[in-house]
Design an enzyme around this catalytic site. Structure first.
Site, PDB file in Angstrom:
ATOM      1  N   HIS A  75       0.828  -1.216   0.000  1.00  0.00           N
ATOM      2  CA  HIS A  75       0.000   0.000   0.000  1.00  0.00           C
ATOM      3  C   HIS A  75       0.865   1.271   0.000  1.00  0.00           C
ATOM      4  CE1 HIS A  75      -3.944  -1.986   0.896  1.00  0.00           C
ATOM      5  NE2 HIS A  75      -3.139  -2.915   1.380  1.00  0.00           N
ATOM      6  N   ASN A 148     -10.387  -2.186   2.853  1.00  0.00           N
ATOM      7  CA  ASN A 148     -10.102  -2.185   1.420  1.00  0.00           C
ATOM      8  C   ASN A 148     -11.373  -1.836   0.650  1.00  0.00           C
ATOM      9  OD1 ASN A 148      -7.401  -2.877   1.469  1.00  0.00           O
ATOM     10  ND2 ASN A 148      -7.738  -5.058   1.138  1.00  0.00           N
ATOM     11  N   TYR A 359       1.104  -4.397  11.951  1.00  0.00           N
ATOM     12  CA  TYR A 359       1.113  -2.963  11.643  1.00  0.00           C
ATOM     13  C   TYR A 359       1.928  -2.162  12.653  1.00  0.00           C
ATOM     14  CZ  TYR A 359      -2.387  -3.974   8.082  1.00  0.00           C
ATOM     15  OH  TYR A 359      -3.026  -4.472   6.989  1.00  0.00           O
TER      16      TYR A 359
HETATM   17  C1  HEM Z   1      -1.868 -10.989   7.700  1.00  0.00           C
HETATM   18  C2  HEM Z   1      -2.303 -10.207   6.772  1.00  0.00           C
HETATM   19  C3  HEM Z   1      -1.777  -8.814   6.565  1.00  0.00           C
HETATM   20  C4  HEM Z   1      -0.580  -8.270   6.919  1.00  0.00           C
HETATM   21  C5  HEM Z   1       0.570  -8.931   7.632  1.00  0.00           C
HETATM   22  C6  HEM Z   1      -0.601  -6.895   6.480  1.00  0.00           C
HETATM   23  C7  HEM Z   1       0.432  -6.011   6.635  1.00  0.00           C
HETATM   24  C8  HEM Z   1       0.429  -4.713   6.225  1.00  0.00           C
HETATM   25  C9  HEM Z   1       1.532  -3.804   6.332  1.00  0.00           C
HETATM   26  C10 HEM Z   1       2.888  -4.162   6.909  1.00  0.00           C
HETATM   27  C11 HEM Z   1       1.143  -2.619   5.843  1.00  0.00           C
HETATM   28  C12 HEM Z   1       1.976  -1.356   5.722  1.00  0.00           C
HETATM   29  C13 HEM Z   1       1.607  -0.424   6.816  1.00  0.00           C
HETATM   30  C14 HEM Z   1       2.474   0.811   6.868  1.00  0.00           C
HETATM   31  O1  HEM Z   1       3.687   0.714   6.650  1.00  0.00           O
HETATM   32  O2  HEM Z   1       1.929   1.900   7.174  1.00  0.00           O
HETATM   33  C15 HEM Z   1      -0.218  -2.753   5.433  1.00  0.00           C
HETATM   34  C16 HEM Z   1      -0.985  -1.747   4.924  1.00  0.00           C
HETATM   35  C17 HEM Z   1      -2.324  -1.882   4.661  1.00  0.00           C
HETATM   36  N1  HEM Z   1      -3.083  -3.028   4.738  1.00  0.00           N
HETATM   37 FE1  HEM Z   1      -2.460  -4.813   5.318  1.00  0.00          FE
HETATM   38  N2  HEM Z   1      -1.798  -6.629   5.888  1.00  0.00           N
HETATM   39  C18 HEM Z   1      -2.553  -7.785   5.918  1.00  0.00           C
HETATM   40  C19 HEM Z   1      -3.798  -7.976   5.422  1.00  0.00           C
HETATM   41  C20 HEM Z   1      -4.621  -6.970   5.017  1.00  0.00           C
HETATM   42  C21 HEM Z   1      -6.010  -7.122   4.707  1.00  0.00           C
HETATM   43  C22 HEM Z   1      -6.832  -8.418   4.784  1.00  0.00           C
HETATM   44  C23 HEM Z   1      -6.469  -5.904   4.387  1.00  0.00           C
HETATM   45  C24 HEM Z   1      -7.880  -5.617   4.018  1.00  0.00           C
HETATM   46  C25 HEM Z   1      -8.633  -4.782   4.589  1.00  0.00           C
HETATM   47  C26 HEM Z   1      -5.365  -4.951   4.505  1.00  0.00           C
HETATM   48  C27 HEM Z   1      -5.427  -3.593   4.301  1.00  0.00           C
HETATM   49  C28 HEM Z   1      -4.367  -2.731   4.383  1.00  0.00           C
HETATM   50  C29 HEM Z   1      -4.448  -1.316   4.081  1.00  0.00           C
HETATM   51  C30 HEM Z   1      -5.680  -0.546   3.648  1.00  0.00           C
HETATM   52  C31 HEM Z   1      -3.174  -0.792   4.255  1.00  0.00           C
HETATM   53  C32 HEM Z   1      -2.731   0.653   4.005  1.00  0.00           C
HETATM   54  C33 HEM Z   1      -2.897   1.495   5.233  1.00  0.00           C
HETATM   55  C34 HEM Z   1      -2.501   2.923   4.936  1.00  0.00           C
HETATM   56  O3  HEM Z   1      -3.206   3.557   4.135  1.00  0.00           O
HETATM   57  O4  HEM Z   1      -1.497   3.394   5.498  1.00  0.00           O
HETATM   58  N3  HEM Z   1      -4.261  -5.638   4.882  1.00  0.00           N
HETATM   59  N4  HEM Z   1      -0.636  -4.046   5.653  1.00  0.00           N
END
Ligand code: HEM
Length: 505
Positions: A75, A148, A359
């Site tokens: 992202h 999402n 996160y």
């Molecule tokens: C085990 C599963 C998951 C892991 C380990 C994971 C991990 C991460 C990580 C490390 C980030 C980066 C955050 C940052 O650096 O600010 C991120 C961002 C994000 N993830 Fe996940 N994620 C997972 C599953 C999901 C799922 C299922 C969704 C669905 C809703 C999702 C939605 C998002 C969104 C929207 C962001 C962006 C947040 C922003 O705008 O800063 N993730 N995720």
């Protein structure tokens, strides 16, 4: 009508110039000392070397070379804005969360939209899931709903998340993406991806802009009400602008012409006072319903069918303010699904469980241990016993930094304690691969009942576009997987690939 604002420096900087016509500001060093010269470094004669004692020069170069922080591992490319959430309907029978405590109550929010796979400079209009994360600045602290634009996700166990992200990111040898072989290899070996693949390759895979997308909490959460009663829930946000998507050919052209197309659209809409808004809903499932449901309510590859669990209206949110400093407020914003408030709890959803750890961990790496003290991430108040570390701003007003203490340090909150659910758990600790738990029923419903014929045709075209660069073995595996949804889908994919092969001969 007011003059439309532009997103370029001419507009933004002339406003600054207007407000500073009488300004007597002088340039200072970063430590606030007036600067005697900005256009020349301190040299020995005209051609002499630069002196180490030109410390301001060294300071500025050193700051410049540290301007970037690690981009988000997923992202990375996104845009954000600020606004408010307003309660329109009473849901206190389900949750005691203060954000929902009374109708008309408003809570400030920040929202960040993103794409999953591309890097910071990636074009906005590619085929991908879009992130839609909301930060609620509530009286009870920060609640992050990190959703999402799809109600489901490709995989259901966090153990597979790093691998799934690897197959949509760059091939580590060629440094190219998308790598269709990696993608189809993993996807076809885990048929739980089928349902989300149908959404990914549908029109919704390329939104026209961030304003015209619905959003979903995707994972299952839980509510606790003032009587301690416990419910499972899903969150939905529906765009009041409606849904709009881009045909792939237009998206490709725009990717070249204006890689920041979605970012520009959001910024300009808000500058012009055309504030985007969404209606906010929940679906509710009691623990008894969850125990007896025909599909696993904690499996994020499945939706909760609306016929059984209707959308309950809760509120509405509006984005009416652009960031003043993108880096400070959007690049440094950190969302964390573990940031829940009293009245909202996690569920056993395996993806959510993994996210509860990931996160905060990535923020400590990307933004630093005190990222929650940055203004955009900071709750209205925070009293705890953590101190010091890089970037410290607060000291809990000089309160004791240990507990228990005899000096009126902060106490535990009896309301929060009463709202902590008692969770009965049973079962043997073991690794259970849930990958084959009915992967096709809901995908079939989507293909046969929800999609219209023209949508099916476009989805098949999009799948063929992604399948044609891969090997015949993987194409065959994909045809078998999608034939499990409907033989007709398998046949169409084969026909689409055959046509392409004939053209190529
Ligand atoms: C085990 C599963 C998951 C892991 C380990 C994971 C991990 C991460 C990580 C490390 C980030 C980066 C955050 C940052 O650096 O600010 C991120 C961002 C994000 N993830 Fe996940 N994620 C997972 C599953 C999901 C799922 C299922 C969704 C669905 C809703 C999702 C939605 C998002 C969104 C929207 C962001 C962006 C947040 C922003 O705008 O800063 N993730 N995720």
């Amino acid at each position: 009508m007011s003059t439309p604002k532009r997103d370029t420096a001419a507009e933004q900087l002339s406003e600054f110039a207007k407000n500073h016509e009488e300004s007597e500001d002088t340039i200072t060093t970063t430590w606030g000392v007036p600067l005697p010269e900005k256009d020349a470094s301190l040299t020995v004669g005209y051609h002499g070397p630069i002196l180490l004692q030109d410390y301001n020069l060294i300071d500025e170069l050193a700051h410049f070379t540290r301007e970037r922080i690690p981009e988000r591992v997923v992202h990375a490319k996104g845009a954000g804005a600020f606004g408010y959430f307003e309660v329109t309907h009473d849901i206190t029978r389900y949750t005691a969360a203060k954000v929902f405590s009374e109708v008309n109550k408003k809570t400030p929010i920040a929202v960040r939209f993103s794409q999953v796979a591309g890097e910071l400079g990636y074009p906005d209009t590619i085929r991908d899931i879009r992130g839609f994360a909301i930060k609620f600045y509530t009286e009870d602290g920060i609640w992050d709903l990190v959703g999402n634009n799809a109600p489901i996700f490709f995989i259901k166990d966090c153990a597979l998340f790093p691998s799934f992200i690897h197959v949509v990111k760059r091939n580590p040898v060629t440094h190219m993406r998308p790598d269709y072989d990696m993608f189809w290899d993993m996807v076809t070996l885990r048929p739980e991806t089928t349902h989300t693949c149908l959404m990914f390759f549908s029109d919704r895979g390329i939104p026209a802009n961030y304003r015209q997308m619905h959003g979903y909490g995707t994972n299952t959460f839980a509510f606790v009400n003032a009587h301690g009663e416990f419910f499972y829930c899903k969150f939905h946000y529906r765009s009041e602008q409606g849904i709009a998507t881009l045909p792939p050919k237009d998206a490709q052209r725009i990717a070249g012409e204006d890689p920041d197309f979605h970012t520009r659209d959001l910024y300009n809409a808000i500058e012009k006072g055309n504030y985007p808004s969404w209606k906010f809903y929940v679906q509710i499932m009691t623990p008894e319903q969850a125990a007896n449901n025909s599909y696993d309510p904690f499996d994020d590859t499945k939706v909760w069918l609306k016929a059984d669990f209707p959308l309950i209206p809760v509120g509405r949110f509006v984005l009416n303010k652009n960031p003043k400093n993108y880096f400070a407020e959007i690049e440094q914003i950190g969302f964390d699904p573990a940031h829940l408030i009293p009245g909202i709890e996690p569920s056993p959803d395996r993806m959510l469980q993994g996210r509860l750890f990931a996160y905060g961990d990535t923020h400590r790496y990307r933004l630093g241990v005190n990222h929650l003290q940055l203004p955009v991430n900071s709750p209205f108040k925070a009293n705890n016993f953590s101190r010091d570390g890089k970037g410290t701003l607060n000291n809990s007003a000089g309160a004791p930094n240990y507990h228990p203490n005899s000096f009126n340090g902060p106490k535990i909150d009896s309301r929060a304690k009463a709202l902590s659910p008692v969770i009965p758990l049973k079962g043997d600790a073991k690794r259970i691969d849930s990958g084959d738990d009915d992967n096709f029923t809901q995908a079939r419903l989507l293909y046969q009942r929800v999609m219209k014929e023209d949508e099916r045709v476009r989805m098949v075209e999009n799948m063929v576009t992604w399948l044609k660069p891969t090997t015949t073995i993987l194409q065959e595996r994909a045809i078998v997987m999608f034939s499990n949804v409907d033989d007709d889908l398998g046949r169409r994919l084969r026909a689409g690939l055959d046509t392409i092969q004939q053209i190529n001969l």
